[in-house]
Design a protein around this motif. Structure first.
Motif, PDB file in Angstrom:
ATOM      1  N   ARG A   1     -11.216   5.281 -13.263  1.00  0.00           N
ATOM      2  CA  ARG A   1     -11.348   5.972 -11.981  1.00  0.00           C
ATOM      3  C   ARG A   1     -11.509   5.003 -10.813  1.00  0.00           C
ATOM      4  NH1 ARG A   1     -15.786   6.970  -9.467  1.00  0.00           N
ATOM      5  NH2 ARG A   1     -17.022   6.668 -11.340  1.00  0.00           N
ATOM      6  N   GLU A   2     -12.371   4.026 -10.966  1.00  0.00           N
ATOM      7  CA  GLU A   2     -12.636   3.086  -9.872  1.00  0.00           C
ATOM      8  C   GLU A   2     -11.377   2.304  -9.499  1.00  0.00           C
ATOM      9  OE1 GLU A   2     -15.435  -0.754  -9.225  1.00  0.00           O
ATOM     10  OE2 GLU A   2     -16.401   0.990 -10.163  1.00  0.00           O
ATOM     11  N   ALA A   3     -10.635   1.821 -10.477  1.00  0.00           N
ATOM     12  CA  ALA A   3      -9.413   1.063 -10.208  1.00  0.00           C
ATOM     13  C   ALA A   3      -8.346   1.959  -9.575  1.00  0.00           C
ATOM     14  CB  ALA A   3      -8.881   0.440 -11.487  1.00  0.00           C
ATOM     15  N   ILE A   4      -8.232   3.194 -10.045  1.00  0.00           N
ATOM     16  CA  ILE A   4      -7.252   4.131  -9.483  1.00  0.00           C
ATOM     17  C   ILE A   4      -7.589   4.432  -8.033  1.00  0.00           C
ATOM     18  CG2 ILE A   4      -6.366   6.497  -9.636  1.00  0.00           C
ATOM     19  CD1 ILE A   4      -6.817   6.231 -12.731  1.00  0.00           C
ATOM     20  N   GLU A   5      -8.866   4.692  -7.760  1.00  0.00           N
ATOM     21  CA  GLU A   5      -9.282   4.982  -6.389  1.00  0.00           C
ATOM     22  C   GLU A   5      -9.039   3.783  -5.482  1.00  0.00           C
ATOM     23  OE1 GLU A   5     -13.337   6.295  -6.575  1.00  0.00           O
ATOM     24  OE2 GLU A   5     -12.790   8.245  -7.427  1.00  0.00           O
ATOM     25  N   SER A   6      -9.320   2.584  -5.990  1.00  0.00           N
ATOM     26  CA  SER A   6      -9.092   1.369  -5.214  1.00  0.00           C
ATOM     27  C   SER A   6      -7.610   1.192  -4.888  1.00  0.00           C
ATOM     28  CB  SER A   6      -9.601   0.155  -5.993  1.00  0.00           C
ATOM     29  OG  SER A   6      -9.281  -1.034  -5.315  1.00  0.00           O
ATOM     30  N   SER A   7      -6.763   1.423  -5.878  1.00  0.00           N
ATOM     31  CA  SER A   7      -5.321   1.303  -5.664  1.00  0.00           C
ATOM     32  C   SER A   7      -4.831   2.341  -4.660  1.00  0.00           C
ATOM     33  CB  SER A   7      -4.579   1.463  -6.988  1.00  0.00           C
ATOM     34  OG  SER A   7      -3.189   1.402  -6.790  1.00  0.00           O
ATOM     35  N   ASN A   8      -5.282   3.575  -4.822  1.00  0.00           N
ATOM     36  CA  ASN A   8      -4.875   4.634  -3.890  1.00  0.00           C
ATOM     37  C   ASN A   8      -5.354   4.340  -2.475  1.00  0.00           C
ATOM     38  OD1 ASN A   8      -3.578   6.074  -5.896  1.00  0.00           O
ATOM     39  ND2 ASN A   8      -5.327   7.409  -6.294  1.00  0.00           N
ATOM     40  N   ASP A   9      -6.552   3.792  -2.343  1.00  0.00           N
ATOM     41  CA  ASP A   9      -7.091   3.440  -1.029  1.00  0.00           C
ATOM     42  C   ASP A   9      -6.239   2.346  -0.386  1.00  0.00           C
ATOM     43  OD1 ASP A   9      -9.055   3.603   1.067  1.00  0.00           O
ATOM     44  OD2 ASP A   9      -9.828   1.668   0.338  1.00  0.00           O
ATOM     45  N   TYR A  10      -5.848   1.360  -1.182  1.00  0.00           N
ATOM     46  CA  TYR A  10      -4.995   0.290  -0.672  1.00  0.00           C
ATOM     47  C   TYR A  10      -3.681   0.859  -0.130  1.00  0.00           C
ATOM     48  CZ  TYR A  10      -1.941  -3.731  -0.409  1.00  0.00           C
ATOM     49  OH  TYR A  10      -1.060  -4.674   0.044  1.00  0.00           O
ATOM     50  N   VAL A  11      -3.063   1.765  -0.896  1.00  0.00           N
ATOM     51  CA  VAL A  11      -1.784   2.347  -0.486  1.00  0.00           C
ATOM     52  C   VAL A  11      -1.963   3.185   0.780  1.00  0.00           C
ATOM     53  CG1 VAL A  11       0.052   3.969  -1.147  1.00  0.00           C
ATOM     54  CG2 VAL A  11      -0.745   2.241  -2.770  1.00  0.00           C
ATOM     55  N   ARG A  12      -3.077   3.918   0.871  1.00  0.00           N
ATOM     56  CA  ARG A  12      -3.336   4.710   2.084  1.00  0.00           C
ATOM     57  C   ARG A  12      -3.458   3.808   3.308  1.00  0.00           C
ATOM     58  NH1 ARG A  12      -6.142   8.112  -1.477  1.00  0.00           N
ATOM     59  NH2 ARG A  12      -8.037   6.866  -1.351  1.00  0.00           N
ATOM     60  N   ARG A  13      -4.120   2.677   3.151  1.00  0.00           N
ATOM     61  CA  ARG A  13      -4.339   1.765   4.278  1.00  0.00           C
ATOM     62  C   ARG A  13      -3.110   0.917   4.603  1.00  0.00           C
ATOM     63  NH1 ARG A  13      -7.719  -2.012   2.710  1.00  0.00           N
ATOM     64  NH2 ARG A  13      -8.141  -1.180   0.660  1.00  0.00           N
ATOM     65  N   ASN A  14      -2.370   0.489   3.568  1.00  0.00           N
ATOM     66  CA  ASN A  14      -1.309  -0.505   3.772  1.00  0.00           C
ATOM     67  C   ASN A  14       0.089  -0.019   3.428  1.00  0.00           C
ATOM     68  OD1 ASN A  14      -3.162  -2.779   4.373  1.00  0.00           O
ATOM     69  ND2 ASN A  14      -3.862  -2.324   2.304  1.00  0.00           N
ATOM     70  N   GLY A  15       0.209   1.153   2.869  1.00  0.00           N
ATOM     71  CA  GLY A  15       1.504   1.618   2.401  1.00  0.00           C
ATOM     72  C   GLY A  15       1.837   1.013   1.051  1.00  0.00           C
ATOM     73  N   LEU A  16       2.962   1.415   0.519  1.00  0.00           N
ATOM     74  CA  LEU A  16       3.381   0.912  -0.790  1.00  0.00           C
ATOM     75  C   LEU A  16       3.820  -0.541  -0.692  1.00  0.00           C
ATOM     76  CD1 LEU A  16       5.481   3.907  -2.115  1.00  0.00           C
ATOM     77  CD2 LEU A  16       3.283   3.117  -2.987  1.00  0.00           C
ATOM     78  N   PRO A  17       3.366  -1.366  -1.634  1.00  0.00           N
ATOM     79  CA  PRO A  17       3.843  -2.753  -1.634  1.00  0.00           C
ATOM     80  C   PRO A  17       5.362  -2.775  -1.839  1.00  0.00           C
ATOM     81  CG  PRO A  17       1.991  -2.469  -3.147  1.00  0.00           C
ATOM     82  CD  PRO A  17       2.413  -1.102  -2.683  1.00  0.00           C
ATOM     83  N   LEU A  18       6.025  -3.625  -1.129  1.00  0.00           N
ATOM     84  CA  LEU A  18       7.479  -3.795  -1.222  1.00  0.00           C
ATOM     85  C   LEU A  18       8.261  -2.542  -0.827  1.00  0.00           C
ATOM     86  CD1 LEU A  18       7.549  -5.751  -4.617  1.00  0.00           C
ATOM     87  CD2 LEU A  18       7.491  -6.705  -2.306  1.00  0.00           C
ATOM     88  N   ALA A  19       7.642  -1.650  -0.070  1.00  0.00           N
ATOM     89  CA  ALA A  19       8.315  -0.402   0.331  1.00  0.00           C
ATOM     90  C   ALA A  19       9.585  -0.668   1.118  1.00  0.00           C
ATOM     91  CB  ALA A  19       7.356   0.472   1.146  1.00  0.00           C
ATOM     92  N   LYS A  20       9.616  -1.778   1.851  1.00  0.00           N
ATOM     93  CA  LYS A  20      10.814  -2.063   2.664  1.00  0.00           C
ATOM     94  C   LYS A  20      12.039  -2.343   1.812  1.00  0.00           C
ATOM     95  CE  LYS A  20       9.715  -6.952   3.315  1.00  0.00           C
ATOM     96  NZ  LYS A  20       9.358  -7.962   4.311  1.00  0.00           N
ATOM     97  N   TYR A  21      11.833  -2.612   0.536  1.00  0.00           N
ATOM     98  CA  TYR A  21      12.947  -2.884  -0.362  1.00  0.00           C
ATOM     99  C   TYR A  21      13.417  -1.666  -1.148  1.00  0.00           C
ATOM    100  CZ  TYR A  21      11.586  -7.651   0.642  1.00  0.00           C
ATOM    101  OH  TYR A  21      11.272  -8.817   1.287  1.00  0.00           O
ATOM    102  N   ARG A  22      12.753  -0.544  -0.933  1.00  0.00           N
ATOM    103  CA  ARG A  22      13.126   0.686  -1.667  1.00  0.00           C
ATOM    104  C   ARG A  22      14.427   1.239  -1.076  1.00  0.00           C
ATOM    105  NH1 ARG A  22       8.031   4.522  -2.256  1.00  0.00           N
ATOM    106  NH2 ARG A  22       9.528   5.586  -3.561  1.00  0.00           N
ATOM    107  N   PRO A  23      15.394   1.571  -1.934  1.00  0.00           N
ATOM    108  CA  PRO A  23      16.675   2.071  -1.441  1.00  0.00           C
ATOM    109  C   PRO A  23      16.634   3.543  -1.037  1.00  0.00           C
ATOM    110  CG  PRO A  23      16.726   1.930  -3.816  1.00  0.00           C
ATOM    111  CD  PRO A  23      15.410   1.359  -3.365  1.00  0.00           C
ATOM    112  N   PHE A  24      15.511   4.219  -1.180  1.00  0.00           N
ATOM    113  CA  PHE A  24      15.442   5.638  -0.839  1.00  0.00           C
ATOM    114  C   PHE A  24      14.282   5.920   0.091  1.00  0.00           C
ATOM    115  CE2 PHE A  24      13.426   4.748  -4.866  1.00  0.00           C
ATOM    116  CZ  PHE A  24      12.170   5.318  -4.737  1.00  0.00           C
TER     117      PHE A  24
END
Length: 80
Positions: free
Chosen positions: A57-80
């Motif tokens: 739970r703690e790791a999942i929440e930390s990861s989700n918090d990171y994505v909320r604050r910073n967006g998905l890592p490497l999102a600029k490379y996603r083709p969709f």
């Protein structure tokens, strides 16, 4: 789900099941042992998933918090 194979070792157990369920299952040609086995396998799978989520739970929440604050890592490379 835990698959049942013909080579799986079987063990007889005693259990109590609502008599109406037994009657209905027999009337419908349902193999009670196999149905119980599948239900137990589903319960085991669900409990393992619940425990994994709780343990992580703690790791999942930390990861989700990171994505909320910073967006998905490497999102600029996603083709969709």
């Amino acid at each position: 789900m835990l698959p049942s194979t013909p080579k799986a070792q079987r063990k007889s157990v005693n259990t109590s099941i609502d008599s109406r369920l037994i009657e209905d299952a027999k009337a419908l040609g349902i193999n009670i042992s196999r149905a119980a086995e599948k239900g137990i396998a589903r319960a085991i799978s669900a409990e393992k998933a619940r425990r994994w989520q709780e343990e992580n739970r703690e790791a999942i929440e930390s990861s989700n918090d990171y994505v909320r604050r910073n967006g998905l890592p490497l999102a600029k490379y996603r083709p969709f």
